[in-house]
Write a protein that holds these residues in place. Structure first.
Motif, mmCIF file in Angstrom:
data_model
loop_
_atom_site.group_PDB
_atom_site.id
_atom_site.type_symbol
_atom_site.label_atom_id
_atom_site.label_comp_id
_atom_site.label_asym_id
_atom_site.label_seq_id
_atom_site.Cartn_x
_atom_site.Cartn_y
_atom_site.Cartn_z
ATOM 1 N N ASN A 170 32.560 34.128 28.136
ATOM 2 C CA ASN A 170 33.870 33.617 28.535
ATOM 3 C C ASN A 170 34.531 34.487 29.602
ATOM 4 O O ASN A 170 35.274 33.983 30.453
ATOM 5 C CB ASN A 170 34.778 33.501 27.310
ATOM 6 N N TYR A 171 34.284 35.785 29.552
ATOM 7 C CA TYR A 171 34.846 36.675 30.573
ATOM 8 C C TYR A 171 34.344 36.267 31.962
ATOM 9 O O TYR A 171 35.127 36.154 32.914
ATOM 10 C CB TYR A 171 34.460 38.121 30.267
ATOM 11 N N PHE A 172 33.042 36.004 32.089
ATOM 12 C CA PHE A 172 32.500 35.618 33.394
ATOM 13 C C PHE A 172 32.933 34.214 33.788
ATOM 14 O O PHE A 172 33.111 33.919 34.967
ATOM 15 C CB PHE A 172 30.980 35.778 33.398
ATOM 16 N N HIS A 173 33.109 33.346 32.784
ATOM 17 C CA HIS A 173 33.699 32.033 33.090
ATOM 18 C C HIS A 173 35.097 32.213 33.692
ATOM 19 O O HIS A 173 35.441 31.588 34.703
ATOM 20 C CB HIS A 173 33.820 31.202 31.812
ATOM 21 N N LYS A 174 35.897 33.025 33.035
ATOM 22 C CA LYS A 174 37.282 33.206 33.488
ATOM 23 C C LYS A 174 37.325 33.738 34.922
ATOM 24 O O LYS A 174 38.077 33.233 35.764
ATOM 25 C CB LYS A 174 38.030 34.159 32.562
ATOM 26 N N LEU A 175 36.510 34.756 35.200
ATOM 27 C CA LEU A 175 36.519 35.353 36.534
ATOM 28 C C LEU A 175 36.108 34.347 37.600
ATOM 29 O O LEU A 175 36.732 34.262 38.665
ATOM 30 C CB LEU A 175 35.580 36.562 36.576
ATOM 31 N N THR A 176 35.068 33.578 37.316
ATOM 32 C CA THR A 176 34.555 32.676 38.360
ATOM 33 C C THR A 176 35.388 31.408 38.501
ATOM 34 O O THR A 176 35.239 30.686 39.491
ATOM 35 C CB THR A 176 33.083 32.305 38.082
ATOM 36 N N ARG A 177 36.259 31.153 37.545
ATOM 37 C CA ARG A 177 37.204 30.043 37.691
ATOM 38 C C ARG A 177 38.496 30.502 38.382
ATOM 39 O O ARG A 177 39.388 29.690 38.616
ATOM 40 C CB ARG A 177 37.557 29.471 36.321
ATOM 41 N N SER A 178 38.573 31.785 38.695
ATOM 42 C CA SER A 178 39.808 32.358 39.228
ATOM 43 C C SER A 178 39.505 33.098 40.536
ATOM 44 O O SER A 178 39.118 34.275 40.512
ATOM 45 C CB SER A 178 40.427 33.328 38.212
ATOM 46 N N PRO A 179 39.636 32.453 41.693
ATOM 47 C CA PRO A 179 39.316 33.125 42.951
ATOM 48 C C PRO A 179 40.068 34.440 43.148
ATOM 49 O O PRO A 179 39.544 35.352 43.800
ATOM 50 C CB PRO A 179 39.728 32.086 44.006
ATOM 51 N N GLU A 180 41.264 34.542 42.568
ATOM 52 C CA GLU A 180 42.020 35.790 42.697
ATOM 53 C C GLU A 180 41.350 36.951 41.973
ATOM 54 O O GLU A 180 41.706 38.114 42.178
ATOM 55 C CB GLU A 180 43.456 35.596 42.188
ATOM 56 N N CYS A 181 40.366 36.642 41.109
ATOM 57 C CA CYS A 181 39.635 37.679 40.370
ATOM 58 C C CYS A 181 38.283 37.991 41.018
ATOM 59 O O CYS A 181 37.436 38.637 40.394
ATOM 60 C CB CYS A 181 39.412 37.239 38.922
ATOM 61 N N PHE A 182 38.087 37.545 42.252
ATOM 62 C CA PHE A 182 36.781 37.693 42.892
ATOM 63 C C PHE A 182 36.320 39.141 42.936
ATOM 64 O O PHE A 182 35.156 39.460 42.637
ATOM 65 C CB PHE A 182 36.817 37.114 44.309
ATOM 66 N N PHE A 183 37.197 40.066 43.289
ATOM 67 C CA PHE A 183 36.776 41.459 43.429
ATOM 68 C C PHE A 183 36.492 42.102 42.071
ATOM 69 O O PHE A 183 35.609 42.954 41.952
ATOM 70 C CB PHE A 183 37.814 42.247 44.232
ATOM 71 N N GLU A 184 37.192 41.675 41.043
ATOM 72 C CA GLU A 184 36.854 42.125 39.685
ATOM 73 C C GLU A 184 35.474 41.610 39.303
ATOM 74 O O GLU A 184 34.668 42.331 38.708
ATOM 75 C CB GLU A 184 37.906 41.637 38.683
ATOM 76 N N TYR A 185 35.186 40.361 39.661
ATOM 77 C CA TYR A 185 33.871 39.780 39.385
ATOM 78 C C TYR A 185 32.770 40.563 40.096
ATOM 79 O O TYR A 185 31.706 40.829 39.505
ATOM 80 C CB TYR A 185 33.838 38.319 39.829
ATOM 81 N N VAL A 186 33.008 40.939 41.341
ATOM 82 C CA VAL A 186 32.000 41.692 42.095
ATOM 83 C C VAL A 186 31.679 43.002 41.379
ATOM 84 O O VAL A 186 30.508 43.392 41.255
ATOM 85 C CB VAL A 186 32.472 41.947 43.539
ATOM 86 N N GLY A 187 32.702 43.689 40.871
ATOM 87 C CA GLY A 187 32.460 44.912 40.109
ATOM 88 C C GLY A 187 31.663 44.629 38.847
ATOM 89 O O GLY A 187 30.688 45.328 38.530
ATOM 90 N N ALA A 188 32.062 43.574 38.115
ATOM 91 C CA ALA A 188 31.407 43.258 36.845
ATOM 92 C C ALA A 188 29.952 42.847 37.057
ATOM 93 O O ALA A 188 29.056 43.306 36.329
ATOM 94 C CB ALA A 188 32.173 42.140 36.133
ATOM 95 N N ILE A 189 29.684 41.988 38.028
ATOM 96 C CA ILE A 189 28.320 41.493 38.228
ATOM 97 C C ILE A 189 27.427 42.588 38.801
ATOM 98 O O ILE A 189 26.228 42.649 38.504
ATOM 99 C CB ILE A 189 28.310 40.225 39.122
ATOM 100 N N THR A 190 27.992 43.478 39.614
ATOM 101 C CA THR A 190 27.200 44.594 40.136
ATOM 102 C C THR A 190 26.736 45.489 38.996
ATOM 103 O O THR A 190 25.566 45.882 38.924
ATOM 104 C CB THR A 190 28.016 45.410 41.157
ATOM 105 N N TYR A 191 27.639 45.797 38.082
ATOM 106 C CA TYR A 191 27.246 46.623 36.936
ATOM 107 C C TYR A 191 26.233 45.882 36.067
ATOM 108 O O TYR A 191 25.216 46.459 35.631
ATOM 109 C CB TYR A 191 28.458 47.008 36.095
ATOM 110 N N ALA A 192 26.487 44.608 35.802
ATOM 111 C CA ALA A 192 25.600 43.829 34.934
ATOM 112 C C ALA A 192 24.191 43.749 35.520
ATOM 113 O O ALA A 192 23.197 43.937 34.808
ATOM 114 C CB ALA A 192 26.179 42.432 34.725
ATOM 115 N N GLU A 193 24.089 43.476 36.819
ATOM 116 C CA GLU A 193 22.777 43.353 37.445
ATOM 117 C C GLU A 193 22.031 44.679 37.440
ATOM 118 O O GLU A 193 20.802 44.717 37.296
ATOM 119 C CB GLU A 193 22.911 42.832 38.880
ATOM 120 N N ASN A 194 22.757 45.782 37.586
ATOM 121 C CA ASN A 194 22.110 47.087 37.637
ATOM 122 C C ASN A 194 21.683 47.593 36.255
ATOM 123 O O ASN A 194 20.816 48.462 36.161
ATOM 124 C CB ASN A 194 23.025 48.111 38.311
#
Length: 464
Positions: free
Chosen positions: A248-272
């Motif tokens: 749900n956290y990733f759903h929330k971020l990707t439904r909210s363009p204003e959270c794009f930079f938070e998403y970039v941080g989260a997905i970078t950590y997750a992928e690594n």
């Protein structure tokens, strides 16, 4: 700015509970419908729906709201069955304008209730610059050799490792089957080189247009090779609260363009962090299922090293250069939230594995404290149940320890997927606080009682 919780929340939930898709199913798993999402709406009137805190993360209300959020978020995901003679009618029943309207009214208050307090815990101050962020990032992404995951150690030492591995794959399924569908929301729009890099990651996940190499196809092959169902949300009833919460956290971020930079941080950590974890899961699967198709996990050992580098070097760092210090706190927030949610998932899974692994001990505990519990029954809240054959209690949790005793009939008590105890008259079991469980009536009828004992240690002379 936080979205205020609407005063109409409970009436809206009541309306949602009237929709057949969210009613209880007839089996532990859903082998037919790709749209069925049991939410136990009969319990809505008795559910507080309080905002989730650190101490109530795994409570019943949290599980229900997380289930509801995932179900509503996916109103913009297309699911189709393998075959259907009534597909047009099916689609018009599963996706409707009134349901989308209801989802739009409920999602914001549910997000605040489920994620608000957790996100407020991640306090990121100002004063970040390039050098400070580089040091922070290096510390977070620094390889630490072979990471140890307590849940995988518990699976390895369990009395039935195959059963626990299936539980683990069920938790993965909530995200892996519709894999990267969240990310697809950020493939839209116009924002330069970073958009193209996001799309390349997405293309990888989708097998560059070849269905046979799509990552969700590989995951389905893993499931099928060990005798599991591979349709999306077949194991909805057994998703742990934390698995839904992270999703749900990733759903929330990707439904909210204003959270794009938070998403970039989260997905970078997750992928690594995901690649090394997949290597450990693959090794465990191969050890306990010699014929398993482990290509999904093998692929992610390799591809997530590549994706980790891409999200870092082609998305996060170029965006930092482009926009400057103002984006660093958002990156940090996403990284810290991703770390926090990974730990919450680990804690929840470890507790569920332990609960299932100690199934005979919780039965023996119940027999040991039975006399003391029943002696004090006038001071204990009791639910008296009389249910017909085939009555299924969708897996759920309780906010405290419970004592279940059968008075008449035969009850199949479910400690988790394929983990059962059949209880005859006089037999009982202690239900551990916050642990997923359910029940099925096997006799023509069954009378049983659920006693809310709060903490079993008030009645026991030992602890499990």
């Amino acid at each position: 700015m936080d979205m205020p919780v609407t005063e109409d929340f409970e009436p809206l939930m009541k309306r949602l509970g009237e929709i057949e898709l969210y009613h209880d199913g007839e089996d532990w798993v859903e082998a037919e419908s790709v749209w069925k999402r049991p939410l136990r709406p009969q319990a809505f009137p008795y559910t507080t729906f309080d905002s989730v805190t650190q101490s109530t993360l795994f409570n019943y209300s949290s599980l229900t709201m997380n289930r509801t959020l995932t179900a509503l978020y996916e109103q913009d995901f297309l699911y189709l069955p393998a075959a259907s003679d009534t597909i047009i009618q099916d689609l018009k029943a599963a996706y409707t304008t009134p349901l989308r309207t209801l989802a739009n009214q409920l999602i914001a208050p549910l997000e605040e209730k489920v994620l608000g307090n957790l996100q407020h815990q991640v306090n990121v101050g100002g004063g970040w610059n390039k050098e400070l962020f580089k040091c922070f990032l290096a510390e977070k992404l620094e390889p630490r050799g072979e990471a140890v995951h307590d849940s995988l150690s518990l699976i390895q030492s369990a009395s039935d490792p195959q059963l626990m591995l299936k539980l683990l794959l069920m938790q993965h399924a909530v995200d892996f089957l519709p894999e990267s569908s969240h990310m697809a929301r950020f493939a839209k729009g116009d924002y330069g080189d970073a958009q193209s890099a996001v799309f390349r990651v997405l293309l990888d996940e989708f097998g560059y247009g070849k269905h046979a190499t799509k990552h969700s196809t590989l995951f389905k092959a893993t499931l099928k090779s060990i005798g599991m169902l591979d349709n999306s949300h077949a194991y909805w009833n057994f998703y742990l609260t934390s698995s839904l919460l992270n999703n749900n956290y990733f759903h929330k971020l990707t439904r909210s363009p204003e959270c794009f930079f938070e998403y970039v941080g989260a997905i970078t950590y997750a992928e690594n962090s995901f690649g090394p974890y997949c290597g450990s899961v693959r090794n465990l699967l191969l050890q306990h299922f010699p014929d398993v198709d482990a290509r999904y996990y093998t692929e992610h050992v390799h591809i997530d090293d590549f994706h980790g580098s891409m999200t870092l070097n082609e998305i996060l760092l170029p965006l930092a250069e482009r926009y400057g210090p103002s984006v660093y706190p958002e990156f940090v927030r996403g990284i810290e939230m991703s770390c926090l949610l990974q730990q919450i998932m680990e804690d929840d899974l470890c507790a569920q594995i332990t609960w299932m692994n100690k199934r005979p001990l919780y039965r023996q505990l119940a027999m040991d404290i039975k006399h003391r519990v029943l002696e004090n029954i006038e001071n204990i809240p009791v639910a008296h149940l009389n249910e017909p054959k085939g009555e299924l209690s969708v897996p759920h949790v309780h906010d405290g320890d419970e004592f279940c005793i059968v008075d008449e009939g035969l009850l199949r008590f479910c400690h988790g997927p394929d983990c059962f105890s059949d209880l005859s008259p006089g037999e009982c079991v202690v239900i551990a606080k916050n642990r997923l469980h359910g029940a099925l009536v096997l006799s023509e009828f069954c009378k049983y009682r659920i006693l809310s004992i709060g903490d079993y240690r008030h009645y026991a002379t030992y602890s499990l």
